[in-house]
Motif scaffolding. Structure first.
Motif, mmCIF file in Angstrom:
data_model
loop_
_atom_site.group_PDB
_atom_site.id
_atom_site.type_symbol
_atom_site.label_atom_id
_atom_site.label_comp_id
_atom_site.label_asym_id
_atom_site.label_seq_id
_atom_site.Cartn_x
_atom_site.Cartn_y
_atom_site.Cartn_z
ATOM 1 N N SER A 153 0.881 -1.168 0.000
ATOM 2 C CA SER A 153 0.000 0.000 0.000
ATOM 3 C C SER A 153 0.911 1.208 0.000
ATOM 4 C CB SER A 153 -0.919 0.002 1.226
ATOM 5 O OG SER A 153 -1.724 1.158 1.262
ATOM 6 N N ASP A 191 -4.985 -3.901 -5.469
ATOM 7 C CA ASP A 191 -5.579 -4.124 -4.152
ATOM 8 C C ASP A 191 -5.235 -5.508 -3.600
ATOM 9 O OD1 ASP A 191 -7.040 -4.069 -1.867
ATOM 10 O OD2 ASP A 191 -9.007 -3.933 -2.836
ATOM 11 N N LEU A 248 -6.184 -6.746 -0.883
ATOM 12 C CA LEU A 248 -7.301 -7.348 -0.164
ATOM 13 C C LEU A 248 -8.218 -8.140 -1.089
ATOM 14 C CD1 LEU A 248 -8.321 -4.524 2.356
ATOM 15 C CD2 LEU A 248 -6.807 -6.494 2.722
ATOM 16 N N GLN A 305 -4.938 -12.138 -1.811
ATOM 17 C CA GLN A 305 -4.979 -12.762 -0.495
ATOM 18 C C GLN A 305 -4.506 -14.213 -0.557
ATOM 19 O OE1 GLN A 305 -6.052 -11.538 2.889
ATOM 20 N NE2 GLN A 305 -5.110 -9.876 1.701
ATOM 21 N N PRO A 312 -9.318 -3.674 8.484
ATOM 22 C CA PRO A 312 -8.594 -4.194 7.320
ATOM 23 C C PRO A 312 -7.465 -3.255 6.900
ATOM 24 C CG PRO A 312 -10.954 -4.436 7.000
ATOM 25 C CD PRO A 312 -10.774 -3.616 8.253
ATOM 26 N N SER A 313 -6.310 -3.830 6.616
ATOM 27 C CA SER A 313 -5.140 -3.039 6.251
ATOM 28 C C SER A 313 -4.441 -3.680 5.064
ATOM 29 C CB SER A 313 -4.166 -2.951 7.429
ATOM 30 O OG SER A 313 -2.965 -2.319 7.032
ATOM 31 N N ARG A 314 -4.020 -2.846 4.144
ATOM 32 C CA ARG A 314 -3.253 -3.314 2.989
ATOM 33 C C ARG A 314 -1.753 -3.235 3.244
ATOM 34 N NH1 ARG A 314 -7.889 -0.980 1.620
ATOM 35 N NH2 ARG A 314 -9.141 -1.856 -0.087
ATOM 36 N N GLN A 374 -0.079 -7.566 6.312
ATOM 37 C CA GLN A 374 -0.340 -8.640 5.350
ATOM 38 C C GLN A 374 0.744 -9.712 5.338
ATOM 39 O OE1 GLN A 374 -3.045 -9.300 3.586
ATOM 40 N NE2 GLN A 374 -4.069 -7.553 4.538
#
Length: 270
Positions: free
Chosen positions: A43, A56, A58, A63, A104-106, A111
């Motif tokens: 991010s 993205d 997410l 993922q 939620p965090s990118r 991650q």
């Protein structure tokens, strides 16, 4: 009589030198094994001179890729994970992550760092970041004023080519392929050439290039000090850090007695 005394003394000394069953000399402490995983931002805040764009993470596809990466790194069996965040930030957010209450965090710390620690059942996550300046503007100004801009431009173009290749790998082969590229030892060594070029920027008492290196090395030594100070003999530590730091962190680990450098590409999935 003297002969018998000598023989008894010799026998007694010899008995002391015979190892007792189960006894052994003190073994050296087990080495600290450290895997430095150089990263690009998942991010991207756009704070670097050169910034890579990542879609993205997410999204389900990314993922799944991140899960495969952390599963593969978990084979190293790390008991500590070190990340590019301040200590207090990690201490606040990691418990929330484990409890499922962290938004939620990118960010790559969450991650990859948090996810690996949970997957590998590590003792914990440790923030080892340190503040530091990166006084690039005086370097550029000196280059512009003394006809040396082409040297910096060449270094920038080289980084742009490397980043374009990472971007291509990300699009065509996924996150792990791009990470493997970032962590190739030869590429890490090549990327450090910018700092040697920076030393050409200066003369006499005006040394902006050397000042840039001094600031950069200072920050990385502070980071490595935090790493060394959290380590105990026998620890297995994964360090997630921006790839620009990889050269100096790898050097610091390799040159610290009792530490062993582990290559991430021996574990990252193909």
């Amino acid at each position: 009589m003297a002969r018998w005394s000598f023989l008894l003394c010799a026998a007694w000394i010899g008995a002391l030198s015979v190892p007792v069953e189960g006894a052994r000399a003190d073994a050296p402490p087990a080495p600290v094994q450290v895997m430095v995983v150089g990263l690009f931002h998942l991010s991207n805040p756009g704070h670097d001179l050169h910034n890579m764009k990542v879609d993205d993470v997410l999204a389900p596809k990314r993922q799944a890729e991140l899960g495969a990466i952390t599963d593969a790194l978990a084979r190293f069996k790390p008991d500590k994970v070190a990340v590019e965040w301040p200590r207090d930030t990690v201490e606040e957010r990691f418990p929330k992550y484990l409890a499922g209450t962290l938004p939620p965090s990118r960010n790559e710390v969450v991650q990859l760092g948090f996810r690996l620690a949970r997957t590998a059942h590590a003792i914990g996550v440790y923030g080892i970041d340190a503040d530091g300046d990166f006084p690039y503007e005086p370097v550029k100004a000196y280059a512009d004023a003394h006809g040396l801009s082409s040297l910096l431009d060449a270094e920038g173009a080289k980084i742009d080519r490397q980043m374009a290749e990472q971007q291509r790998l990300l699009a065509e082969q996924g996150l792990s392929a791009a990470l493997r590229r970032v962590n190739e030892p030869a590429l890490i060594d090549e990327g450090n050439s910018f700092y040697r070029t920076a030393l050409r920027m200066g003369s006499g008492n005006e040394q902006p290039g050397a000042e840039l290196l001094a600031a950069w090395y200072r920050r990385n030594f502070l980071i490595c000090a935090n790493l060394v100070q959290l380590a105990k003999p026998g620890d297995r530590i994964v360090v997630f850090y921006g790839s620009g730091h990889a050269f100096l962190l790898r050097q610091c680990v390799s040159e610290t007695p009792g530490f062993q450098l582990v290559e991430p590409n021996d574990y990252l999935p193909h």
